[in-house]
Design a protein around this motif. Structure first.
Motif, PDB file in Angstrom:
ATOM      1  N   UNK A 142       0.829  -1.208   0.000  1.00 31.56           N
ATOM      2  CA  UNK A 142       0.000   0.000   0.000  1.00 31.56           C
ATOM      3  C   UNK A 142       0.865   1.261   0.000  1.00 31.56           C
ATOM      4  N   UNK A 143       1.922   1.248   0.808  1.00 33.30           N
ATOM      5  CA  UNK A 143       2.800   2.421   0.869  1.00 33.30           C
ATOM      6  C   UNK A 143       3.503   2.647  -0.465  1.00 33.30           C
ATOM      7  N   UNK A 144       3.934   1.564  -1.110  1.00 36.63           N
ATOM      8  CA  UNK A 144       4.597   1.694  -2.411  1.00 36.63           C
ATOM      9  C   UNK A 144       3.629   2.235  -3.461  1.00 36.63           C
ATOM     10  N   UNK A 145       2.393   1.739  -3.431  1.00 37.83           N
ATOM     11  CA  UNK A 145       1.383   2.229  -4.380  1.00 37.83           C
ATOM     12  C   UNK A 145       1.118   3.714  -4.150  1.00 37.83           C
ATOM     13  N   UNK A 146       0.901   4.093  -2.892  1.00 37.44           N
ATOM     14  CA  UNK A 146       0.596   5.490  -2.587  1.00 37.44           C
ATOM     15  C   UNK A 146       1.790   6.401  -2.853  1.00 37.44           C
ATOM     16  N   UNK A 147       2.994   5.876  -2.671  1.00 37.50           N
ATOM     17  CA  UNK A 147       4.201   6.648  -2.983  1.00 37.50           C
ATOM     18  C   UNK A 147       4.218   7.015  -4.465  1.00 37.50           C
ATOM     19  N   UNK A 148       3.973   6.021  -5.310  1.00 38.07           N
ATOM     20  CA  UNK A 148       3.933   6.271  -6.751  1.00 38.07           C
ATOM     21  C   UNK A 148       2.752   7.168  -7.107  1.00 38.07           C
ATOM     22  N   UNK A 149       1.627   6.951  -6.445  1.00 37.39           N
ATOM     23  CA  UNK A 149       0.439   7.757  -6.735  1.00 37.39           C
ATOM     24  C   UNK A 149       0.674   9.221  -6.381  1.00 37.39           C
ATOM     25  N   UNK A 150       1.298   9.477  -5.229  1.00 33.88           N
ATOM     26  CA  UNK A 150       1.549  10.858  -4.812  1.00 33.88           C
ATOM     27  C   UNK A 150       2.487  11.559  -5.791  1.00 33.88           C
ATOM     28  N   UNK A 151       3.466  10.829  -6.308  1.00 36.01           N
ATOM     29  CA  UNK A 151       4.375  11.419  -7.297  1.00 36.01           C
ATOM     30  C   UNK A 151       3.612  11.800  -8.558  1.00 36.01           C
ATOM     31  N   UNK A 152       2.740  10.913  -9.017  1.00 37.48           N
ATOM     32  CA  UNK A 152       1.967  11.209 -10.225  1.00 37.48           C
ATOM     33  C   UNK A 152       0.969  12.334  -9.984  1.00 37.48           C
ATOM     34  N   UNK A 153       0.388  12.372  -8.787  1.00 37.67           N
ATOM     35  CA  UNK A 153      -0.536  13.465  -8.470  1.00 37.67           C
ATOM     36  C   UNK A 153       0.195  14.800  -8.476  1.00 37.67           C
ATOM     37  N   UNK A 154       1.421  14.806  -7.979  1.00 38.14           N
ATOM     38  CA  UNK A 154       2.214  16.037  -7.992  1.00 38.14           C
ATOM     39  C   UNK A 154       2.548  16.457  -9.416  1.00 38.14           C
ATOM     40  N   UNK A 155       2.869  15.482 -10.266  1.00 32.24           N
ATOM     41  CA  UNK A 155       3.166  15.800 -11.661  1.00 32.24           C
ATOM     42  C   UNK A 155       1.927  16.324 -12.387  1.00 32.24           C
ATOM     43  N   UNK A 156       0.777  15.710 -12.119  1.00 31.55           N
ATOM     44  CA  UNK A 156      -0.465  16.177 -12.740  1.00 31.55           C
ATOM     45  C   UNK A 156      -0.798  17.590 -12.288  1.00 31.55           C
ATOM     46  N   UNK A 157      -0.529  17.875 -11.019  1.00 30.06           N
ATOM     47  CA  UNK A 157      -0.792  19.213 -10.509  1.00 30.06           C
ATOM     48  C   UNK A 157       0.119  20.232 -11.174  1.00 30.06           C
ATOM     49  N   UNK A 158       1.372  19.843 -11.415  1.00 29.41           N
ATOM     50  CA  UNK A 158       2.310  20.751 -12.073  1.00 29.41           C
ATOM     51  C   UNK A 158       1.899  21.032 -13.513  1.00 29.41           C
ATOM     52  N   UNK A 159       1.206  20.073 -14.136  1.00 30.01           N
ATOM     53  CA  UNK A 159       0.745  20.256 -15.513  1.00 30.01           C
ATOM     54  C   UNK A 159      -0.591  20.979 -15.591  1.00 30.01           C
ATOM     55  N   UNK A 160      -1.150  21.285 -14.439  1.00 37.19           N
ATOM     56  CA  UNK A 160      -2.411  22.011 -14.435  1.00 37.19           C
ATOM     57  C   UNK A 160      -3.635  21.136 -14.443  1.00 37.19           C
TER      58      UNK A 160
END
Length: 236
Positions: free
Chosen positions: A164-182
């Motif tokens: 679960x932690x590994x999944x959420x770690x990857x998810x948080x990174x992608x969420x941050x990237x999506x936020x940076x892209x608007x």
């Protein structure tokens, strides 16, 4: 003299062992009450009782193996209650003077990371949300580091939390990237959204709880077609 000294030593050893087992049993009984409150979704009561148990742990802490296990158990239960009450500040991991995380309990670290992700969704602007997601990524990284160095829980629980932690770690990174892209970020899979304690008029909180999502009939199902059949008595 020897015939008296031997039984006396044996009696003292047995008395000490009996006292240790009595203390352990009493502590386990109180911990069971805390978990009962948590399982019945009485988060405030679980936190209150857990705090009382934690504050009263004196001699129990000195019992080998059982003492540290009981202390970790009550801390984990209180952290779970705090998370599901949305009290994220109460489950924040401990830091030293330099800001380095000193908390070593993977359960508390994982709940704190989930809480940090939930708090990031309430950010007022994109910059604040991005900074919060940075901290979320670091928090999940701390969970994975702690898991790699050892886990005191059962093998299945440790493996599940690590996945679960590994999944959420990857998810948080992608969420941050999506936020940076608007683009707006979406909800994490395993960081279940906590709910507050139900009121007196409610049976259960709305939405997900620590037991999962509430059940119900399948969509577009006419429940009127189901009839209650009461068996007749033999003489009827």
């Amino acid at each position: 003299m020897k015939s008296v000294f031997g039984p006396f030593i044996a009696a003292v050893v047995l008395a000490l062992a009996g006292g240790a087992f009595w203390i352990a049993g009493h502590t386990e009984s109180r911990l069971a009450d805390v978990h009962k409150q948590l399982a019945t979704l009485r988060y405030a009561d679980a936190d209150t009782e857990g705090d009382e148990v934690e504050q009263s742990l004196g001699v129990e802490r000195r019992v080998p193996v059982l003492g540290p296990a009981a202390e970790n158990d009550v801390r984990d239960a209180r952290a779970s209650a705090g998370y599901w009450r949305s009290d994220y500040a109460a489950i924040a991991p401990h830091h030293d003077a330099n800001g380095v995380v000193t908390e070593s309990d993977p359960t508390i670290l994982f709940l704190s990371a989930n809480g940090a992700f939930r708090a990031s969704q309430n950010a007022t602007d994109r910059g604040d949300a991005s900074r919060r997601l940075d901290n979320v990524v670091k928090s999940y990284g701390e969970v994975l580091k702690t898991q790699a160095s050892g886990c005191a829980a059962g093998a299945q629980a440790c493996e599940t939390r690590a996945v679960d932690a590994a999944y959420n770690y990857e998810f948080a990174i992608r969420a941050r990237e999506m936020l940076a892209r608007g683009r707006p970020a979406v909800t994490a899979k395993n960081a279940a959204r906590p709910q507050l304690r139900p009121t007196d008029e409610q049976d259960l909180p709305s939405g997900s709880t620590l037991h999962g999502k509430p059940g119900g009939p399948p969509p577009a199902t006419d429940m009127n077609q189901f009839k209650i059949v009461i068996p007749k008595r033999g003489e009827e």
